[in-house]
Structure formats: structure tokens, C-alpha cells
Design an enzyme around this catalytic site. Structure first.
Site, PDB file in Angstrom:
ATOM      1  N   ASP A 126      22.752  55.290  -7.840  1.00 15.31           N
ATOM      2  CA  ASP A 126      23.225  55.994  -6.640  1.00 15.31           C
ATOM      3  C   ASP A 126      22.870  55.329  -5.323  1.00 15.31           C
ATOM      4  OD1 ASP A 126      24.493  57.945  -8.072  1.00 15.31           O
ATOM      5  OD2 ASP A 126      22.888  59.387  -7.903  1.00 15.31           O
ATOM      6  N   ASP A 160      17.980  68.176  -9.682  1.00  8.23           N
ATOM      7  CA  ASP A 160      18.825  68.337 -10.867  1.00  8.23           C
ATOM      8  C   ASP A 160      18.291  67.614 -12.095  1.00  8.23           C
ATOM      9  OD1 ASP A 160      19.410  65.864  -9.757  1.00  8.23           O
ATOM     10  OD2 ASP A 160      21.529  66.277  -9.433  1.00  8.23           O
TER      11      ASP A 160
END
Length: 773
Positions: free
Chosen positions: A489, A78
Site C-alpha cells: 500500500d 483491520d
């Protein structure tokens, strides 16, 4: 600067900010500056580049196998570019490292297409955001050498590789009979687009009836969740082509819960809604088995990739027009949507689909061998909460995928995955399957053991070479581990060997994203980190160079990690967390007391020699403390950037020697140097823009540490090194090694001259070393 939202949970990280493009050597998208000659004042130094290995770390929304050549496969990410599978090394080769700073959005890949007629051809639809976070439009990149070089066709609209719905697809498809014909489904109400010259130019299919108006959240004023999802997949029926003519029948998936599937039977001349189709859900995938005449569709009630509460799987008989609900689980019994749809091309009656949004206790994968009449699942309950798995997991090559977790049943560690929007069975090998998760690519080489009574197949990471972390901070201690990282993350790692995947991420506590870290310059065993977390603590300390950690106390009001600094001898810490003001503490785990004289939200750093000195910066004002961070004084220094992000560092071994980089395009933007603790700063001549600053071992014969920066110098954007305290600079990267946005973090190595670690926003940590040429 736009936020970056992606991976296994929502997070916010800083990120920066016509026709046919020229040839791009060694990767893709380059701006005009990428091929301009380096200014005479800026020399270039040859460097070798590679990743500091993490292996994975982010969401892989798409995997594409070529249908005519064995072992040819691609993966899209992404925000971290695209990759090609290398069978000989069982690894991925990055293809978009030449995306430059000015085109950083082209590192987000919304779709990939591999040409089955000419396997050398591959296409990528690129663009990261459809709202104003990304200032540029999207593009379609085309390559005739499997991604080694690219040409670019700019589009008159934006694409959203990191937007909601990015796991749906593929939006880009090549006609399997006339491979000069391609289709692209656009978001934002821009409709369906077609190229008839192998991707060189594109025109809208003006008679396509439905642009796809579904919005994840129509009330979102940022434009992120309120963008229209648009047209999300294109599938050709290869059985309807003849001779050299184009394929006659193709299906198009639209983000519209009432009208999601359209068809043309005259090669795209006219279009109509397929009658009898299910309504109330979004068709994430549409995969055709032309041999048996079935179009399979995976539906969810949401666009994903994070959400989805209900779903179904349907089969459409292309010859009779019959629709059949073949869901492996009744919709009333689901708490997730379906995606990750694939047909076994060797045995087309075998189909697999994922419950992509099944977060707890795990994702789910389903398999049928009779076109959906009967299904089996990857795991089931033998007696709740005990699970019976059809698989075993071997994560020895990427051990941190355990997440350091020890969950109670029915959860397991490692997890089978989450955000599993992509799953593909190798079209040449029924035993090979790959699927993407929010953190890695998993796969198996013995999939058909699934079908044996009592048999189990083995899942392993198949992610080597694919590096997809976003870097917030880096530290290279003078002793101990050569590199410590703060990542989005997945928290971050202590790298003891830069060529190997670390055993584990930071735990005890585990942060969803680590926002800042620091080590004591004179005592590298002392390390502090701060980060975002669902609950306290948001700060952690280590006294063994990051091997083990303990959480600290925190003041009231803390909502995020902010920035943190360690005194030169490790005796004190200063923390500027989100949601609370600047605070100081006397030792690891000690209580925090509010600092005076410095505003909330200031960036904080420490002097690397004097343990009582700390520094801060906010909105154009520099602050200094000489009492361990208890009180700060605003300095009279002027000319510093009042807008835009700023990063600064103090030079090891030199009291009060500070370099500051940052600012905002169109305003004050550059690099400044102070030798008196911030009392005054001098702007470094010739540096038009700078976003990071770091230090490494001095050059042979030099007494001042080597400087490294991601900057624009002499009109050229790149990564630069200076060995004479900023008097002159050499560019150490090149047009083929740009990695999009590199404004997050940089540091040199204190023990190896010329070695630099560059933090990227989606391509992980890149390590550069001087090349012998």
C-alpha cells in the site's frame, strides 16, 4: 494462503493461512501452544522489541472514546490489532501483540467497546475473514485492565475485520447501566448476539427479526464480497435506564436497504422495525444524542470502505418519532456516501460527519451546530479549482503523508484523507477530534476554531505508536541505510534512523505495493525494487542506496512486481515479474531479455559473492544460472516443497551457500540448506515448519553468520536465531510478542550482532535486540 485486502486501495499480499479462553498476558488471543513450555531442545533468549517507525500506514476503521474517563480512547485496525491512547506521550500502545501464528485472524478487529461504567473493562470482537481465507472462527476478547491482559470467548461463527463493511459500526456495545450486558452484531446471517456475564459467554438473540442480507457483490465466488453484511451497529439510549436495571431502549442497525433500523423498548425482550425510516441506503452509523432525543444516522448506498456513490444523513426524534433528512449535501449532488459520525457530548447540538468515499479531489468533513439545520464543510471552492480550507495541515511528524505528490488543483498534498469511516469528537473536550483514514489517524486540538469567522484549525497526525504496514521484503545493506523495506500500500522506505519516521516513501516511480527489493552485496549503493502499479514501470533502480530512483524498461506482458535480484557487484539484474517470464538486464535501466530454462513465476535471488550466479525456485525445483541469468539449469536436488510459498536466500560472503524455507501445512514444510549452489539440499533437523530465512552479523567468536527464521521448532511457533549454522536454535520472541503472521520477511543486521528485523502482516516492521537481563 489467503490474500489480504485493505488500506487506501485494494491490494493482494500473501498472508498465512469455545467457550472461555485462558488468561493472555501482555496482549490477547493465544492458542494452546502459546502457553505450552518451550521444548527442551529449544532455548529462549531474552529480547527487547520495538517497531521500526513508520507511524501508521494502513486503514483505521474505528476510534472509540470512553464516555466516563477523560483521555481514555482506543483505535482498531483491520489486520493490525487494537491500540490504547496514551495521553502523556501522545501515542498509541499496541494491545494485541500476543496474537499467535495459529490464531493470526484475531489480529483483525471488527469492533471495540469501552465500558463507561467500569473504564478498566474493554472488549474487542476479532476475526479477519468470514470466508475460508481465515480458517478460524471469531472471538470476543475481554479485558479488565484496559487491554494489558485478555480472556477470550470463542464464537461459533467467523468475523470479518478485513471484510467489506468493516468501517460500519460499532457492532459491539456495552449497556451503560448494566455493564454485564453486551450486544454483538454478527455478519453472514448469524444475527444479533448477547452476553449477560460481561462477555464470558454469548447467546443468539433468536427473536431479532432481521440478520441483514445485503451483499456487496452476490456473484463473487470467493465469498469475500458476497458475504452478508449482517448487523452493523448497536446503540443504547442511556436516558432509558433506571437504578441498577439494564437500559430499556436500544437501536440496532442492519445491512438492509429497506429495513435498516430496529428498536427494543423493553431491554432487548422484543424488537420492531422503526417506522417511517428512509429506504434505499445502508445505515453505516447510528449515534444517539440522548440529551436532545435525537438518533443521527449516516447512510451510503454501499458498504464501503472503498466505495459509495450516494449518501444521506438523517435525524430521528426518539420522543416524537419524526424522521428528518438533514443531509449537508443533497443526495443528487453527492458522489460519495456518509460515515464517520460523531456528536459533541459537551454541546450535543454539534454533530460531524464524513463523506468517507469522496476520493477526488479529497475527502470531505461536515459540521453542524444546530442539530443538522445548517452545515459547514471543511473545504469548499472559492472559484474552481481553487479551494478554501477551514484547516491547515502539519504533517511534519509524518512527512511521508505527502505521498511525494504534486497534484494539480483542486487536489492538494497532503490530502485531508480517504476512507474516513471513523471520526470522533472527544466527549470531554470539544477542541479535540480524531479521525481515521486509509493511511493514518489525523486529529486536532483546536477544532472549535472551525466555527470562528475566517478561523482555521490545525490537523496533525495523531498516530505515533500505531504501526499498521504489511511487509513483503526487507534488506539490511552492509553499508548505507541500515534498513530498506518493501511494503504493501505505501511502497516502502529507506530507514537511515530506525527510531525516526522517514522523510518520504519510495517515489519516481511510486508503486502501490512493493513486492520485492534487493541490493548488490558488494556494492550496497545499487538497489533494485519491483512492485505493483497502475501502469508501467513495475521496476526501479537506485545507485545511491535508495535515496533517489529511476524507472526501468520492462518486457511485454508485465502485470505486477514479482521478485527481483541484483548481482553481487550490481552489474546485472534478474527479474521475475507477474504476467511475464524471467528476464535479465545488464545494468540499471537496460533492456530486458528473456532467460532460458526457468519457468514463469519462479522466485529469483542472487548469489552474494559471484556476480554471475543467480538462483530460482518453483514448484519443488531449484534452478541455477552461472551466466548472469541468461540461462538457468534445473538442479537434481530433491525433497523440496512442491506446494506452498517458498523463500530462499544466499549467505553473504559464501559462494553457493543457500538456505530455503517454506512449504505447506500437511505437506512438505521446513528448512533446507545447500552448500553447492543448489545441486543438493539437506533438510535441517528439528525444524517442523519454516517460512522465512535471513542472516545477520555472526556471534562473537563465530565465523558463520547468525541465522533468523519465523518457524516452528521443537513444536513451538516463534522467531528463532541460530549461531551455529542451524545445529541449534533459540527462540527470541515470547508469548507477548507474536504479531500474528510473520511469514513475509526477516533479516538480521550485518553490523549489529543479535539484531533482527521481522516483517509482519499488519503490525509493521518489528526490531528485536538482545536484552541485558
Amino acid at each position: 494462503m489467503p490474500p489480504v485486502l485493505r488500506a487506501h486501495r485494494t491490494r493482494v499480499l500473501p498472508a498465512l493461512c469455545g467457550l472461555i479462553g485462558g488468561l493472555l498476558v501482555g496482549g490477547p488471543v493465544a492458542s494452546a501452544d502459546d502457553h505450552a513450555p518451550v521444548a527442551a531442545a529449544v532455548k529462549a533468549a531474552p529480547y527487547d522489541w520495538k517497531n521500526v517507525r513508520v507511524d501508521g500506514g494502513g486503514f483505521v476503521p474505528g476510534i472509540v472514546f470512553n464516555r466516563s474517563e477523560r483521555h481514555l480512547a482506543y483505535a482498531r485496525t483491520d489486520i493490525g490489532g487494537a491500540y490504547r491512547w496514551q495521553e502523556s506521550s501522545a501515542s498509541w500502545t499496541p494491545l494485541l501483540d500476543s496474537v499467535g501464528w495459529d490464531d493470526w485472524g484475531h489480529a483483525g478487529v471488527v469492533s471495540l467497546a469501552s465500558d463507561s461504567v467500569d473504564p478498566d473493562r474493554v472488549y474487542a470482537a476479532v476475526g479477519t475473514y468470514t470466508n475460508d481465507w481465515d480458517p478460524g472462527n471469531g472471538a470476543v476478547l475481554r479485558s479488565a485492565d484496559r487491554g494489558a491482559t485478555w480472556r477470550k470467548a470463542d464464537l461459533p461463527f467467523k468475523l470479518g475485520g478485513n471484510m467489506p463493511g468493516r468501517g460500519m459500526g460499532e457492532r459491539l456495545a456495552v449497556d451503560p447501566h448494566d455493564n454485564d450486558v453486551l450486544y454483538l452484531g454478527a455478519p453472514s446471517g448469524k444475527g444479533l448476539w448477547r452476553s449477560t456475564d460481561a462477555g464470558a459467554t454469548w447467546r443468539q438473540v433468536t427473536n431479532f427479526p432481521n440478520p441483514g442480507d445485503f451483499q456487496q457483490d452476490p456473484g463473487d465466488t470467493s465469498g469475500y464480497n458476497s458475504d452478508k453484511q449482517g448487523i452493523v451497529w448497536v446503540t443504547f439510549d442511556e436516558s432509558t435506564g433506571a437504578g441498577d436495571g439494564k437500559t430499556q431502549t436500544l437501536y440496532v442497525g442492519v445491512a438492509d436497504k429497506a429495513n435498516s433500523v430496529y428498536r427494543s423498548t423493553d431491554g432487548g425482550g422484543t424488537w420492531s422495525r422503526v417506522g417511517g425510516q428512509p429506504t434505499g441506503l445502508l445505515a453505516h452509523k447510528g449515534v444517539l444524542d440522548a440529551e436532545n432525543g435525537y438518533l443521527y444516522l449516516a447512510y451510503s448506498d454501499r458498504a464501503g470502505p472503498y466505495d459509495g456513490g450516494k449518501g444521506q444523513v438523517w435525524r430521528y426524534a426518539t420522543r416524537t418519532g419524526e424522521w428528518k433528512n438533514i443531509s449537508p449535501v443533497a443526495e443528487a449532488d453527492t458522489s460519495y456516501g456518509f460515515s464517520g459520525l460523531s456528536v459533541d457530548r459537551q454541546h450535543p447540538g454539534t454533530v460531524m460527519v464524513t463523506g468517507y468515499s469522496s476520493w477526488w479531489p479529497d475527502t470531505q468533513i461536515f459540521r453542524t451546530r444546530d442539530s443538522g439545520a445548517n452545515w459547514t464543510s471543511a473545504w469548499s471552492y472559492s472559484a474552481y479549482p481553487t479551494r478554501q480550507n477551514r484547516y491547515t495541515m502539519d504533517i511534519s511528524s509524518v512527512p511521508w503523508l505527502s505521498w511525494g505528490a504534486h497534484p494539480a488543483p483542486p487536489e492538494q498534498s497532503p490530502k485531508l484523507g480517504w476512507m474516513t469511516e471513523s471520526l470522533e469528537i472527544d466527549p470531554f473536550d470539544s477542541d479535540r477530534m480524531m479521525y481515521g483514514t486509509g493511511a493514518t489517524v489525523y486529529g486536532t486540538e483546536n477544532l472549535t476554531r472551525w466555527d470562528a469567522p475566517g478561523g482555521t484549525f490545525t490537523i496533525r497526525p495523531m498516530v505515533k505508536g500505531l504501526e499498521e504496514t504489511a511487509v513483503n521484503d526487507l534488506a539490511a545493506p552492509e553499508s548505507g541505510a541500515p534498513l530498506l523495506s518493501a511494503l504493501g500500500d505505501i511502497g516502502g522506505f529507506r530507514h537511515t534512523d530506525l527510531t525516526k519516521v522517514p522523510e518520504r516513501m519510495y517515489t519516481s516511480p511510486t508503486f502501490s505495493s512493493t513486492t520485492s527489493l534487493d541490493h548488490a552485496a558488494a556494492r550496497p549503493s545499487t538497489v533494485v525494487r519491483s512492485g505493483d502499479a497502475d501502469a508501467a514501470p513495475h521496476v526501479a533502480f537506485s545507485t545511491d542506496n535508495g535515496v533517489t530512483w529511476s524507472g526501468g524498461q520492462e518486457p511485454s506482458g508485465v502485470t505486477g512486481g514479482g521478485t527481483v535480484a541484483a548481482a553481487a557487484d550490481g552489474s546485472r539484474f534478474v527479474w521475475s515479474p507477474a504476467g511475464a517470464g524471467v528476464h535479465t538486464a545488464a545494468g540499471p535501466g537496460a533492456a530486458w531479455t528473456a532467460a532460458g530454462g526457468i519457468p514463469q513465476g519462479a522466485v529469483v535471488e542472487s548469489d552474494r559473492v559471484d556476480p554471475k550466479r543467480f538462483y530460482g525456485f518453483k514448484s519443488g525445483t531449484f534452478y541455477a544460472s552461472s551466466d548472469g541469468g541468461s540461462t538457468f539449469t534445473a538442479k537434481a536436488s530433491t525433497g523440496l516443497p512442491a506446494e506452498g510459498p517458498v523463500k530462499f536466500q544466499a549467505v553473504p560472503g559464501r559462494t553457493g551457500d543457500i538456505w530455503l524455507a517454506g512449504g505447506k501445512a500437511g505437506g512438505t514444510y521446513g528448512l533446507w540448506h545447500s552448500t553447492n549452489g543448489g545441486a543438493s539440499f539437506t533438510r535441517v533437523a528439528g525444524v517442523q515448519e519454516a517460512d522465512t530465512i535471513g542472516f545477520g552479523k555472526a556471534a562473537p567468536g563465530a565465523s558463520y553468520q547468525a541465522l533468523y527464521t519465523s518457524a516452528r521448532i521443537g513444536g513451538v511457533r516463534g522467531v528463532f536465531r541460530s549461531t551455529d549454522a542451524g545445529a541449534s536454535w533459540v527462540r527470541v520472541n515470547d508469548a507477548g510478542h507474536q504479531w500474528g503472521w510473520t511469514g513475509g520477511a526477516i533479516t538480521g543486521d550485518p553490523n549489529v550482532y543479535g539484531r533482527v528485523y521481522v516483517g509482519t502482516n499488519g503490525r509493521g516492521i518489528v526490531q528485536g535486540d538482545t536484552a541485558a537481563r
